[in-house]
Structure formats: structure tokens, C-alpha cells
Design an enzyme around this catalytic site. Structure first.
Site, short mmCIF file in Angstrom:
data_model
loop_
_atom_site.label_atom_id
_atom_site.label_comp_id
_atom_site.label_asym_id
_atom_site.label_seq_id
_atom_site.Cartn_x
_atom_site.Cartn_y
_atom_site.Cartn_z
N GLU A 107 -36.20 -38.96 14.87
CA GLU A 107 -36.24 -37.90 13.86
C GLU A 107 -34.87 -37.25 13.63
O GLU A 107 -34.68 -36.54 12.65
CB GLU A 107 -37.26 -36.83 14.27
CG GLU A 107 -38.69 -37.36 14.24
CD GLU A 107 -39.68 -36.47 14.95
OE1 GLU A 107 -40.71 -36.16 14.36
OE2 GLU A 107 -39.43 -36.07 16.11
N ASP B 186 -48.03 -39.23 7.91
CA ASP B 186 -49.35 -39.89 7.92
C ASP B 186 -50.37 -38.86 7.49
O ASP B 186 -50.06 -37.67 7.34
CB ASP B 186 -49.65 -40.42 9.33
CG ASP B 186 -49.72 -39.31 10.35
OD1 ASP B 186 -50.79 -38.73 10.50
OD2 ASP B 186 -48.68 -38.98 10.97
N1 ADE Z 1 -47.25 -35.95 14.16
C1 ADE Z 1 -47.22 -36.81 13.14
N2 ADE Z 1 -48.47 -37.21 12.80
C2 ADE Z 1 -49.31 -36.55 13.64
C3 ADE Z 1 -50.71 -36.55 13.80
N3 ADE Z 1 -51.48 -37.30 13.04
N4 ADE Z 1 -51.23 -35.77 14.79
C4 ADE Z 1 -50.43 -35.00 15.57
N5 ADE Z 1 -49.10 -34.98 15.46
C5 ADE Z 1 -48.54 -35.75 14.50
#
Ligand code: ADE
Length: 244
Positions: free
Chosen positions: A11, A213
């Protein structure tokens, strides 16, 4: 000095390449990279995942470097269905979604400090730098990269971010979170821990999250791909301008 934290090297990798006069200091199994970003003194560090890791990293950062501000930048899973992969969330409030000492305290309330959420101070300059990044998006992210993740032009929102020691990758858990926190934008695993430490030490802080996501069953595939290929270009684009 400004402290910049991410959970993972992926990141911050692009930003680290433009930090000059680098000095490394290892404290409590974290490497703090001190140096200059343009004219600004900065210290960059990877916390590792989760609230405890973030709290250790932030406490050491404050105790050792006494930064005037801490910025956490990283990825998150969208809970708000209007958010898409590549969108940006700047926290205007943070909650620890797995804190639950009920019935002794309200769900999400941190016992004995009387707080259920943390509010970062307003930072107009950072908001302007995020807007400038969005306006010049395709100078940072190639058309091919955007296409691979189906990003048109990312939207930027200010919203509620929830942190917990849980990677959310199913619709049922997502719905539970939505019911508990109807205004929730996204979930991650560190921001509200950084907020709690910063508030304890009266250090101003900001949390910037990029949607990697949608916290659904595709999250274990979307998250690593987006994080490796794209996330650090956002951090570089925004913070290179912020530290001018
Ligand atoms: N960081 C990035 N995606 C995530 C997710 N789905 N749950 C928790 N932390 C995250």
C-alpha cells in the site's frame, strides 16, 4: 513531521520510492522509514494487519517521532453498495465494529472512555489533494490498469469507516454490519485503532481508504490483486501533493 502508516508494504511501496534522505529505525518489529517527501519531513511505516498491530505501530510512532499529524492510507471493502472498486473514502467517523461489551456498555462503545466512534479533525488541504488526485486520475493510473478493475473515474466520499479483526467476505456478515451501522461506507482492520491511539495522545489523524473489494465472496480475489497493482499509486498521488 508527518507520520504515514499503511497495513502492508504493497500500500505504500510507490510512495517509499520518492522519500529521500532515508534513515531506517526498527522498533517493536516495525521498520520506520524517516526521510523527506518534497520539503516535508515524513516517517513511513507498515503496521501489519489488525487493530493491535495498528495500535503498537501508532503508539511507537507518536512516542518516538512526535509527528504533528498521522495519516493512515490503505484499502477497504465496500459496504455501501454505491461504492465501486477504486473509489476513495476519507473517514469522517470511525468505529470498532467488533467492540461489544454489552450489556455492560452499548455495543461499539469503548469501555470507560465513553466513546462509540472517533471523529478525525477536518483537513481541507487533504480533501483538496484528494480532489486534485481524482481530477488528474489518468496521470497516476493507466487506462489499462483502470480497465482491468473496471474503474471509470473514482468517486470520493467522506464517510463512516468500521474497523475490526475480521476480513469480511460474505454477504451475511456484510448485512449484519449494515443493520448495526446503517451509514457505513466500508470496512477495514486498522483505522479506528489508529484513531483511538491518536486521540489518547492528542495527535491529529486522517484515514484514507481505497475500495479494493466489495466485502463479498469475490473479496479474497479482488483484494490482493488491487492491493498489489494499484493501491500505492493512490497513496503516492495524494500524499506527494499533500507534502509539498
Ligand atoms: N480490507 C480490504 N478489504 C477488506 C475486507 N473485505 N474486510 C476487511 N478489511 C479489508
Amino acid at each position: 513531521m508527518i507520520g504515514i502508516i499503511s497495513a502492508m508494504q504493497d500500500e505504500l511501496a510507490a510512495l517509499l520510492t520518492i522519500v529521500t534522505d532515508q534513515k531506517k529505525l526498527v522498533l517493536g518489529q516495525r521498520t520506520y522509514y524517516q526521510g523527506k517527501l518534497n520539503k516535508q519531513e515524513v516517517v513511513l511505516v507498515f503496521s501489519n494487519w489488525g487493530k493491535v498491530a495498528a495500535a503498537i505501530t501508532t503508539t511507537q510512532l507518536i512516542a518516538h517521532f512526535n509527528p504533528k499529524e498521522i495519516i493512515f492510507t490503505g484499502v477497504a471493502g465496500a459496504i455501501d453498495p454505491t461504492l465501486a472498486i477504486g473509489d476513495l473514502v476519507l473517514a469522517n467517523s470511525l468505529v470498532q465494529h467488533d467492540m461489544d461489551a454489552s450489556p455492560l456498555f452499548k455495543k461499539h462503545e469503548i469501555p470507560l472512555i465513553g466513546k462509540s466512534s472517533f471523529t478525525p479533525p477536518k483537513n481541507k488541504l487533504l480533501q483538496d489533494c484528494i480532489a486534485a488526485f481524482q481530477a488528474s486520475y489518468f496521470t497516476h493510473i493507466s487506462k489499462e490498469e483502470a480497465k482491468e478493475f473496471n474503474i471509470k473515474l473514482p468517486t470520493v466520499v467522506m464517510g463512516l469507516i468500521a474497523s475490526g479483526d475480521q476480513f469480511i467476505s460474505d454477504v451475511q456478515t456484510q448485512n449484519q454490519l449494515k443493520n448495526q451501522l446503517p451509514n457505513l461506507s466500508c470496512v477495514e482492520m486498522e483505522g479506528a485503532a489508529v484513531a483511538q491511539v491518536c486521540e489518547a495522545y492528542e495527535t491529529p489523524y486522517q484515514v484514507i481508504r481505497i475500495i479494493s473489494d466489495k466485502a463479498n465472496d469475490n473479496a479474497p480475489i479482488d483484494f490482493p490483486k488491487f492491493t498489489q497493482k494499484i493501491a500505492s499509486k493512490y497513496a503516492k498521488g495524494i500524499l506527494e501533493k499533500y507534502c509539498n
